[in-house]
Design a protein around this motif. Structure first.
Motif, PDB file in Angstrom:
ATOM      1  N   GLY A 147       6.061   3.029   6.428  1.00  0.00           N
ATOM      2  CA  GLY A 147       5.843   1.871   7.953  1.00  0.00           C
ATOM      3  C   GLY A 147       3.767   2.266   8.109  1.00  0.00           C
ATOM      4  O   GLY A 147       3.049   1.785   8.759  1.00  0.00           O
ATOM      5  N   VAL A 148       3.419   3.888   8.689  1.00  0.00           N
ATOM      6  CA  VAL A 148       2.729   4.256   8.626  1.00  0.00           C
ATOM      7  C   VAL A 148       1.156   3.834   7.936  1.00  0.00           C
ATOM      8  O   VAL A 148       0.383   2.981   8.163  1.00  0.00           O
TER       9      VAL A 148
ATOM     10  N   LEU B 134      -3.802  10.021  10.600  1.00  0.00           N
ATOM     11  CA  LEU B 134      -3.086  10.581  10.383  1.00  0.00           C
ATOM     12  C   LEU B 134      -3.176  12.748  10.252  1.00  0.00           C
ATOM     13  O   LEU B 134      -2.788  12.987   9.048  1.00  0.00           O
ATOM     14  N   ALA B 135      -3.960  13.181  11.093  1.00  0.00           N
ATOM     15  CA  ALA B 135      -3.983  14.880  11.009  1.00  0.00           C
ATOM     16  C   ALA B 135      -2.701  15.094  11.012  1.00  0.00           C
ATOM     17  O   ALA B 135      -2.125  16.154  10.557  1.00  0.00           O
ATOM     18  N   GLY B 136      -1.645  14.546  11.551  1.00  0.00           N
ATOM     19  CA  GLY B 136      -0.294  15.011  11.705  1.00  0.00           C
ATOM     20  C   GLY B 136       0.871  14.903  11.059  1.00  0.00           C
ATOM     21  O   GLY B 136       1.784  15.149  11.328  1.00  0.00           O
ATOM     22  N   GLU B 137       0.509  13.545  10.167  1.00  0.00           N
ATOM     23  CA  GLU B 137       0.609  13.364   8.684  1.00  0.00           C
ATOM     24  C   GLU B 137       1.580  14.830   8.028  1.00  0.00           C
ATOM     25  O   GLU B 137       0.594  15.585   8.073  1.00  0.00           O
ATOM     26  N   ALA B 138       2.561  15.089   7.398  1.00  0.00           N
ATOM     27  CA  ALA B 138       3.203  16.033   6.499  1.00  0.00           C
ATOM     28  C   ALA B 138       2.528  15.939   5.248  1.00  0.00           C
ATOM     29  O   ALA B 138       2.028  14.685   4.841  1.00  0.00           O
ATOM     30  N   PRO B 139       1.910  16.899   4.477  1.00  0.00           N
ATOM     31  CA  PRO B 139       1.727  16.474   3.180  1.00  0.00           C
ATOM     32  C   PRO B 139       1.966  15.784   2.397  1.00  0.00           C
ATOM     33  O   PRO B 139       3.018  15.819   2.062  1.00  0.00           O
ATOM     34  N   GLY B 140       1.855  15.531   1.004  1.00  0.00           N
ATOM     35  CA  GLY B 140       1.921  14.469   0.808  1.00  0.00           C
ATOM     36  C   GLY B 140       2.283  13.431   1.063  1.00  0.00           C
ATOM     37  O   GLY B 140       1.218  12.160   0.967  1.00  0.00           O
ATOM     38  N   GLY B 141       3.568  12.671   0.121  1.00  0.00           N
ATOM     39  CA  GLY B 141       3.195  11.108   0.607  1.00  0.00           C
ATOM     40  C   GLY B 141       3.424  10.868   2.163  1.00  0.00           C
ATOM     41  O   GLY B 141       3.750  11.579   3.109  1.00  0.00           O
TER      42      GLY B 141
ATOM     43  N   ALA C 145       0.742  -0.785   0.381  1.00  0.00           N
ATOM     44  CA  ALA C 145      -0.288  -0.143  -0.199  1.00  0.00           C
ATOM     45  C   ALA C 145       1.216   1.460   0.002  1.00  0.00           C
ATOM     46  O   ALA C 145       1.922   1.200   0.423  1.00  0.00           O
ATOM     47  N   GLU C 146       0.641   2.422  -0.731  1.00  0.00           N
ATOM     48  CA  GLU C 146       0.924   3.328  -0.649  1.00  0.00           C
ATOM     49  C   GLU C 146       0.038   4.783  -0.772  1.00  0.00           C
ATOM     50  O   GLU C 146      -1.441   4.306  -0.492  1.00  0.00           O
ATOM     51  N   LEU C 147       0.044   5.925   0.736  1.00  0.00           N
ATOM     52  CA  LEU C 147      -0.883   6.736   1.060  1.00  0.00           C
ATOM     53  C   LEU C 147      -0.668   8.050   0.738  1.00  0.00           C
ATOM     54  O   LEU C 147       1.147   8.072   0.655  1.00  0.00           O
ATOM     55  N   SER C 148      -0.786   8.409   0.265  1.00  0.00           N
ATOM     56  CA  SER C 148      -0.637  10.467   0.429  1.00  0.00           C
ATOM     57  C   SER C 148      -2.415  11.128   0.810  1.00  0.00           C
ATOM     58  O   SER C 148      -2.866  10.510   0.568  1.00  0.00           O
TER      59      SER C 148
END
Length: 244
Positions: free
Chosen positions: A119-120, A108-115, A9-12
């Protein structure tokens, strides 16, 4: 972004424009709401990604999508092996965003924009698929209208009465059904939408914190500060500094 077919999986985070895009890809993709509404047609079936609904796009399926105004969505590109136990999700183009799924999106709110870190993505996506699979087939469209009103008009002084009128229900019935469908009261959903908007605007150094508070319906800087400290444990100034 190109998808690695060997990856599970890839998330963005992605934003869309008012100009429609049309394409297909050779992997499963799920588009989930974070802010705004995405109008999307999947294999000729029209619908939208909004606070109550996610889009499920099987491999090779042509889809067309566009979004007007400020928006942000979580996109999961999913490998065949990971998707295999949840293939029944492909039977319908739209899935309900239930309380567990909303919790995952909030994570996911604290994740940086983009990819988003692999691991997450590896831990998060199986939980997402399970949450979507166990959810109801659809949220009541009347409730979805009210949820969309929250996402697009969070900066206004919305009341439960305003939202109930949008849904065409009595206030008490609307309150109970909204809380059951979304796992949060209308007031909590509105507070969440306002806070997410403030988090986004804090990335713009040209805007003062006081202006951001007004733009996001918090009224003044002290109200925004109290809200951020209560929910995120940081002040707006500390959040902004940490994102640089």
């Amino acid at each position: 972004m190109g998808h690695d077919l060997t990856a599970p999986a890839e998330l963005s985070f992605r934003r869309y424009s008012v100009e429609a895009i049309s394409h297909a890809h050779d992997f499963d993709q799920i588009v989930l709401p974070r802010r705004g509404v995405l109008e999307i047609e999947i294999d000729g079936k029209g619908g939208r990604v909004d606070p109550g609904s996610a889009a499920v796009i099987p491999p090779g399926t042509r889809h067309v999508c566009a979004a007007d105004g400020e928006n942000l969505f979580v996109v999961a590109d999913i490998g065949a092996a990971l998707m295999a136990p949840f293939e029944r999700l492909r039977d319908r183009p739209f899935a309900s965003v239930t309380s567990p799924v909303r919790g995952l999106l909030s994570y996911l709110a604290g994740e940086a924009p983009g990819g988003i870190d692999d691991g997450v993505a590896g831990l998060w996506t199986p939980l997402l698929l399970r949450g979507l699979s166990s959810g109801p087939s659809a949220v009541d469209p009347r409730l979805a209208r009210a949820a969309t009103m929250i996402e697009t008009r969070y900066h206004q002084p919305l009341t439960v009465r305003d939202l109930a009128v949008e849904a065409g229900m009595s206030q008490s019935r609307f309150f109970d059904r909204f809380a059951a469908a979304y796992g949060a009261t209308p007031h909590a959903a509105l507070s969440d939408a306002r806070l997410r908007a403030a988090q986004h605007l804090l990335d713009d150094p040209a805007l003062s914190i006081a202006e951001i508070a007004v733009r996001t319906g918090h009224g003044d800087q002290s109200t925004l500060t109290r809200r951020m400290k209560a929910v995120l444990g940081v002040t707006p100034a500390a959040w902004r500094k940490g994102r640089r």
